[in-house]
Design a protein around this motif. Sequence first.
Motif, short mmCIF file in Angstrom:
data_model
loop_
_atom_site.label_atom_id
_atom_site.label_comp_id
_atom_site.label_asym_id
_atom_site.label_seq_id
_atom_site.Cartn_x
_atom_site.Cartn_y
_atom_site.Cartn_z
N LEU A 104 0.85 -1.19 0.00
CA LEU A 104 0.00 0.00 0.00
C LEU A 104 0.88 1.24 0.00
O LEU A 104 2.01 1.21 0.52
N SER A 162 -2.62 5.15 -3.02
CA SER A 162 -3.31 4.02 -3.63
C SER A 162 -4.79 4.36 -3.82
O SER A 162 -5.37 5.10 -3.01
N GLY A 172 -7.08 3.48 -0.65
CA GLY A 172 -6.64 3.84 0.70
C GLY A 172 -6.48 2.66 1.63
O GLY A 172 -6.16 2.84 2.81
N ASN A 173 -6.71 1.45 1.14
CA ASN A 173 -6.53 0.26 1.96
C ASN A 173 -6.31 -0.93 1.04
O ASN A 173 -6.39 -0.82 -0.19
N TYR A 175 -7.27 -5.31 1.00
CA TYR A 175 -8.07 -6.29 1.74
C TYR A 175 -7.42 -7.68 1.72
O TYR A 175 -6.60 -8.01 0.84
N SER A 219 -3.56 -0.58 10.79
CA SER A 219 -4.97 -0.58 11.18
C SER A 219 -5.64 -1.79 10.55
O SER A 219 -5.55 -2.01 9.34
N SER A 232 -9.26 -3.70 10.10
CA SER A 232 -10.69 -3.39 10.21
C SER A 232 -11.42 -4.38 11.11
O SER A 232 -12.35 -4.02 11.83
N PHE A 265 -9.82 -5.46 6.05
CA PHE A 265 -9.11 -4.37 5.39
C PHE A 265 -7.91 -3.93 6.23
O PHE A 265 -8.04 -3.71 7.44
N SER A 307 -4.88 -1.00 6.59
CA SER A 307 -4.52 0.36 6.20
C SER A 307 -3.48 0.89 7.18
O SER A 307 -3.06 0.19 8.11
N LYS A 357 -2.51 3.78 9.97
CA LYS A 357 -3.18 4.72 10.87
C LYS A 357 -2.76 6.16 10.60
O LYS A 357 -3.60 7.06 10.58
N TRP A 378 0.16 8.05 8.09
CA TRP A 378 1.31 8.00 7.20
C TRP A 378 2.43 8.91 7.65
O TRP A 378 3.62 8.62 7.41
N ALA A 436 4.07 -0.94 3.62
CA ALA A 436 3.57 0.41 3.38
C ALA A 436 4.70 1.24 2.80
O ALA A 436 5.69 1.52 3.49
#
Length: 498
Positions: free
Chosen positions: A212, A216, A219-220, A222, A245, A247, A263, A265, A267, A269, A301
């Motif tokens: 990610l 992107s 934003g996440n 999966y 993060s 989900s 998901f 992501s 928290k 950046w 990331a």
Amino acid sequence: WAQREFGVSSAVAETVVDIVGKLSRFNSRRKPELLNATTYSLINYREAETTLADWATIKAASTKIYNSLSSSYKPAFFQLVHHPILASSNVANLLVTIGLNNLRASQARLSTNDLADQAVEYFEGDYDIETQYHTLLDGKWDHMMDQTHLGYYYWQQPMTNSMPAVNRVQSKKQALAGVMRIIPEGTNGAWPGDNPFQCAQGYGCGPPSVTLDPYSPFGNAYVDVSAGGPAPFTFTAASSASWVSISTAQGSISPKKPEQRVFLSVKDWKALSAGANTATVTFTATSDKYSPLKVALTFTANKPVDLPSDFKGFVEGSGAISIEAAHATRNNAVNGVAWKEIPAYGRTLSGVTTLPRDAANDASFPAGSGPSLEYDFYSFNSISNSGNISVTAYVSPSWNAGDRPLAFAVQLDGGAAQTQTFFPNPAPGGVPAAWNGPDGFVANSIISVVTPFTGVQAGKHTLKILAIEPAVVLQKIVINTGGVVPSYLGPPESVLIK
């Protein structure tokens, strides 16, 4: 027209106009008889599910209007609006469901069987939609929809509708690799165990992974947690790094609820270091009948350098910059001719073409001198770190005009303008080889015109599209900096900094 035919208010009439326009656009992306189970990517850019969401939106709007009409207006609305939406939406759902069914069978997922059942429901439902049309007004339009339309094997209509093949997995047998299947976004592979899509050799492959960056498209990323058989289990998802993060940190999987999407992501950046930040997300399955099963997924990331504070334009995300043609940073006219938007035209948003187009404005422009569209963008990468990128212009199919082939020019920053004459002249009375076929200009409703560039450094750039000949209609631009993956409609539009 909508007010006259259906007796609706002006506000409802606007909705009718909108859904009829989208119906035409969705069906024109690729004609229904040319659709198949993998036309829209099942794994990249969430393309297939976004396509079905588009259909669901206009179907819900059409259903709401239909239910609100008096009995005297319902037949006309059903014939002219509601039936085409119901039937087309059903075919789209049928084919995507079959594609997902086939994919999940290869991934040893129990949900394969649910999708097979859903596909049959869509297939049989096609006849119900047809019958509803035929019984309107005591059969006034009976037999109008009799023509078969599912299961084309060549140009002629099939003698009966037939459903593409679906797969099933044994519902009582557990997958060899265990109770849990882990499927990251963007891959056909599934973990644990062997799968031909995990790596080149198809066995002994490394762990699953997702990547990610802050730009992107969604934003996440999966990860699907799926049942590998009949044994129910609970699962947890835990990260080795606090910046991740999740989900859903825990859940339950069973034959009645055979999968759950999780998901991942970032928290914040700003809290990450520039470059690759790596974490391990461990999925642990616990079942009464089987030993605990763990699958460790690598979550990377990638934080690029900060954008200049004064930058405005499109930003690379996931190795691509995708731009709807109408969203130019600047539009420069020449001699009263400029690029103008054709709203709601084309496969995604709209098209742009040079106007006015009349006897006084029919001249060609030398390459680099015509009306131009400028797109400011910021890149962080190039293809394989080579300094090479490619620009793909999605152009509407059209024919050359006599001895003046359709043409436009592409220019990057202050470099030379590269002329693109993209429609090959066929032999007299014929068509170009690329015109026909399952991936031809007509089938795809697009011509992809690729322009390569070398020696491109990371940073701010300006792409120019310059008119040479009239009648060129540009829909979309995709700049590949190393991350473009296969899809039908191309990547969704990139983040725009205004």
